[in-house]
Design an enzyme around this catalytic site. Structure first.
Site, short mmCIF file in Angstrom:
data_model
loop_
_atom_site.label_atom_id
_atom_site.label_comp_id
_atom_site.label_asym_id
_atom_site.label_seq_id
_atom_site.Cartn_x
_atom_site.Cartn_y
_atom_site.Cartn_z
N PHE A 177 18.30 -21.97 -32.14
CA PHE A 177 17.29 -22.92 -31.66
C PHE A 177 16.39 -23.26 -32.84
O PHE A 177 15.90 -22.38 -33.53
CB PHE A 177 16.49 -22.34 -30.50
CG PHE A 177 17.28 -22.17 -29.24
CD1 PHE A 177 17.96 -23.25 -28.68
CD2 PHE A 177 17.35 -20.95 -28.59
CE1 PHE A 177 18.70 -23.10 -27.51
CE2 PHE A 177 18.08 -20.80 -27.42
CZ PHE A 177 18.76 -21.88 -26.88
N GLU A 178 16.19 -24.55 -33.00
CA GLU A 178 15.45 -25.12 -34.13
C GLU A 178 14.10 -24.45 -34.39
O GLU A 178 13.67 -24.33 -35.53
CB GLU A 178 15.23 -26.60 -33.80
CG GLU A 178 14.95 -27.49 -34.93
CD GLU A 178 15.23 -28.94 -34.50
OE1 GLU A 178 16.01 -29.16 -33.55
OE2 GLU A 178 14.65 -29.84 -35.11
N ALA A 179 13.42 -24.03 -33.34
CA ALA A 179 12.08 -23.47 -33.52
C ALA A 179 12.11 -22.09 -34.16
O ALA A 179 11.08 -21.58 -34.58
CB ALA A 179 11.36 -23.40 -32.18
#
Lengths: 324, 273, 324, 273
Positions: free
Chosen positions: B57-59
């Site tokens: 996940f990008e975060a």
């Protein structure tokens, strides 16, 4: 410590002068320093240059309130609670704001370069897109790339080739120049050590990239407590200039381990602020005439207790997903 | 195990999209997924045929195994069961380092060469509508070996030229001139592939890697190739159609609606009977 | 997991072929994968290209044993147990090795660039020093910068000016190209998740920069245990290709929380290996004819128990400082 | 509080060096210190006049407060009481970002302009002796506002030109030509200062920021300016001598020998009586 870093929310907002370049902790709808965003709006701050790895509700509030002249970033919206940034969109249509688009990784690498003291970053992302279209250099079009504004680089991009391993075209992106970073975190020590829980997004880079860093924490804890496990801390003391203790400072955004996103609040904001009149009405209801405690009282205990995270799960099992 | 496919009345278009997207993943792949339908699709794959896929996940969560569907990639749920929880620098470094097999993305407009727009409708300098902006769409699409786009199919969204190339397809602009070239020419050693599928509410579209052109692969139940060609503003290649998109299985539907998204946040339930 | 990453020490050494470029975890005399270094020497590996953020005893052992053709780094020695790298120094005098000098930060930024997939790094360090002297480009002098060796960049450096903010001269340093990184850590999960304790030095960068990463851990722990606190893990599964369980693999270097540096051992090595004969003698005593358990037995329980860290302090209060 | 200075027979040269170095630090400064005497000096400052100094160890501990002297910057002791324990990327980023006030370093050779060599003795291409190499010496010296070098004073170490400029002084080489220029010309916006003192076993030397030349500031007890000039191969400026180096105080000696280095790892005790 010889001097305390503690200040109030009001004082924190005063650190950010008109025309400052500004960034925030967090990611889209998570850990945004809303208590301070509200205070900036109350203090009618003008001419801000927001430089954000990514935007979110905090962008929409500041833009809607007319505080922002320039927004450099890659994304704005409310995730599942609002598809896009209606206030930004309106101001773009009115040409009342300059938007400079980079990609998400480019923004991140720009912050990473600044935090590491590098003049620029080298990447291969987004080659061939209109993000790199020289016609779409909006700060350049506005005549702002002449070197007179210390926040604005002479070029949006430079392109070059890899001289070392013939890896091909390289994009050079300038380090960001940020006056103030405002962080919204779980814990800060009296001397400024920050412990983040969960994903830390781009907070360490943002805190170090900025010349002045203000940390707004759910709680100020004994520095000694944090120093017992130094490898769990994300931001060291000398990256932090001021600290503010302010529980629920992130509402309506969420904070890992503390409270969930208030989806209903964001949906309401998104639905009501398509027009400037709508925004002004929303601001009268939720920002002006209130301070942080007044705001929390207005939200009310049942709402806040529903949002409160279960500390074993780190989110609230009571808060309906999707803000329904 | 024999697959028990659901009947048309048992699923909706969102179910079909989600299942078709999920099937693009192979086991053990490293996958980058954005908020919304892509996230449901990837978690569906994780809970069916690709239990060892590694989810980014990008975060900032790496090799995550959320027991419950996160509401967005920054959600506390993303971190549960992950190999490492950190930040964006880690996520994008991994992508640029070439470790991502597959990216799942969305878009507002797509052209025949897989260029996608999520930035604005109309002229960028005087847009009809400013959208969210790029987010990580171009970054994931620049670096992943394959990318899959999930889109609502409307004729205005399948266009000869997108208003703004947010995310690079197979034929992209070479600056400063802006001439179109194959992405291989631009990306040098970072060239690893590109968009491999668009999964719309009408069908599944793929790309010829050499020409970079989109073609229709399968039609969703009830849609014919000609009809789908009519739903595009460009001249869609329907010469390679390969039948109908496989419907969801009953097991997939159960996982979507009972395990992943029981509250119908991203995927509405079809009412039976 | 479908396939296990577990291999033996012998197999791990076999992953590293003659002519490989190689790097290690750790810092000077801390957390160096000695069990594998010894095994490489036993297997008579040749033509290695060591690329290290900084060197240490592991460099001296491999260089002394004749395994290394090229060493790119910034420092070698044994800290307070031996002032400099006598084996490297001897081979330099004999021109039996090519040494390419960078600064410490340059080496670190080269690894950081590689781990982030960037072609090169931009820095302003070491300007005006002989590190940048074009006459001292040793790989260039050896004719190795013609692009035929995939580990060696076409240039040692490039210089340019900052085009964005007129920040002045910039040094461009190529990303490292490392075939294998060998890490020596406290804990690894069955699927490859690494938890480091204490300073993590440049381990995350080294693990990701390399094409193949081998983790040698004091213990292989249940993956599930590490995943319960994902924010405490330093290296994710997909950065790790092979894992080896091997207690005391770092001896004679130290490991935070597990055991101290064996100063007396390093002093003995430093004192005895000024000559090649001295090295060969030392190697006959401590490397050849032994496996890892034989080595530990030879060291003996009293010595190892004295080095063992107190788990509250993370170092051994019994081990005399300075190796006396 | 009045300082009670020790008498000459109560301390050794290493004590004097350590105390002189320690006094270069002001409270609240961010200080980067290497292994050995620099580490003792900085921890002495922390335990005397600069309790709020922020100590960075290169291996990755930030604002550390080790209760006990680490044996090297990678030691487990470095991490105790730190604000953050991490790695080299953090340490060097902080330095390049301009957050370091003072660096404490060592060297094998120094020239009149503060260029320091830790790489080799003799011609680099055919050295008499290969030394350790640069380590972080040039990096800290490039970025800190001030750097202080602690050195053994021998005539062969104070030379007109060092064999190899490992660490940049005030007059450095501009490549590719190699002409000497003031470091201000090279470092651009990263210019923040340079070497401010060399503390040798003979005296304390400082630099004129404009000319970049070294001058003698104070002589250690028992050494005269002329004698010290004779100990340099270049023509040392002794026109600005400012008396004798202040001796250690009894309290400083107590901290060095009872608290910091009781085992005499870095600083031998002088036997009294």
């Amino acid at each position: 410590m010889s001097t305390s870093k503690r200040i109030t929310l009001q004082q924190a907002a005063e650190v950010i002068g008109n025309g400052s370049s500004l960034t925030f902790s967090g990611f889209t709808i998570w850990r945004r320093p809303f208590a301070l965003v509200y205070e900036l709006i109350r203090q009618k701050r003008k001419g801000l240059h927001l430089i954000e790895v990514n935007g979110g509700p905090q962008t929409e509030f500041l833009v809607g309130a007319g505080c922002v002249d320039i927004w450099e970033s890659c994304w704005v919206g409310h995730e599942l609670y609002g598809k896009y940034g209606a206030n930004l969109s309106r101001k773009v249509a009115e040409k009342a704001i300059i938007v400079e688009d980079y990609s998400h990784a480019e923004m991140l690498f720009r912050f990473a370069a600044a935090s590491s003291g590098a003049a620029y970053a080298v990447t291969q992302t987004s080659l061939g897109t209109d993000i790199h279209n020289p016609e779409y250099d909006m700060l350049g079009r506005a005549g702002l790339r002449d070197g007179s504004n210390p926040h604005i680089a002479r070029h949006k991009y430079r392109f070059t080739d890899d001289p070392f391993f013939d890896a091909g075209a390289q994009v050079l992106v300038p380090a960001v120049k940020v006056d103030v970073a405002v962080m919204c975190v779980q814990q800060v020590g009296e001397e400024g050590t920050v412990r983040l829980s969960g994903q830390y997004y781009s907070d360490p880079e943002a805190a170090r990239a900025a010349d002045i860093t203000i940390v707004i924490a759910e709680e100020i804890v004994p520095e000694e407590y944090l120093r017992r496990e130094a490898d769990r801390n994300a931001i060291p003391t000398f990256d932090v200039d001021y600290i503010v203790e302010c529980p629920f400072a992130g509402h309506p955004t969420g904070m890992f381990g503390r409270y969930d996103v208030d989806g209903a609040f964001l949906k309401d904001f998104y639905g009501r602020t398509r027009t400037q009149e709508g925004f002004d009405d929303f601001a009268r209801e939720w920002i002006f005439g209130l301070d942080h405690h007044g705001y929390l009282e207005k939200l009310g205990w049942p709402r806040m207790m529903r949002l409160k995270a279960n500390t074993a799960l780190n989110y609230s099992p009571r808060e309906p997903k999707g803000g329904k | 195990m024999e697959r028990e496919y659901a009947k048309p009345e048992e699923y909706g278009l969102a179910d079909l999209l989600c299942c078709a997207a999920s099937r693009e993943v192979a086991d053990n792949e490293v996958v980058f997924a954005g908020t919304g339908l892509p996230m449901v699709a990837i978690m569906l794959a994780q809970k069916t045929h690709a239990p060892n896929l590694k989810l980014i996940f990008e975060a900032g969560t790496l090799d995550g195994r959320p027991p419950e569907l996160p509401t967005s990639v920054g959600d506390a749920r993303c971190e549960m069961g992950a190999s490492r929880s950190s930040g964006l620098y880690d996520a994008f470094s991994i992508a640029q380092r070439g470790m991502v097999d597959l990216g799942f993305l969305g878009g507002a407009e797509v052209d025949e060469y897989g260029n996608v727009n999520t930035t604005c409708i109309g002229d960028y300098l005087a847009p009809e509508l400013r959208l969210t902006g790029s987010g990580g769409n171009p970054d994931i699409n620049s670096f992943a070996r394959r990318t899959v786009f999930i889109m609502v199919h409307e004729k205005r969204r399948f266009v000869p030229n997108v208003s703004y190339i947010t995310s690079p397809g197979w034929r992209v602009k070479k600056w400063p001139g802006g001439d179109f070239v194959h992405r291989r020419e631009l990306y040098g050693s970072a060239y690893r592939g590109g968009p491999t599928a668009v999964i719309s509410t009408a069908g599944v579209f793929r790309f010829d890697e050499q020409s970079g052109r989109m073609y229709l692969d399968t039609c969703h139940a009830g849609k014919g190739p000609e009809e789908i060609r009519e739903m595009c503003q460009f001249d869609l290649d329907i010469s390679r159609v390969n039948g109908e998109t496989k419907p969801p299985t009953r097991e997939e539907l159960r996982i979507i609606h009972e395990v992943l998204d029981p509250d119908e946040i991203f995927i509405p339930k079809v009412k039976k009977g």
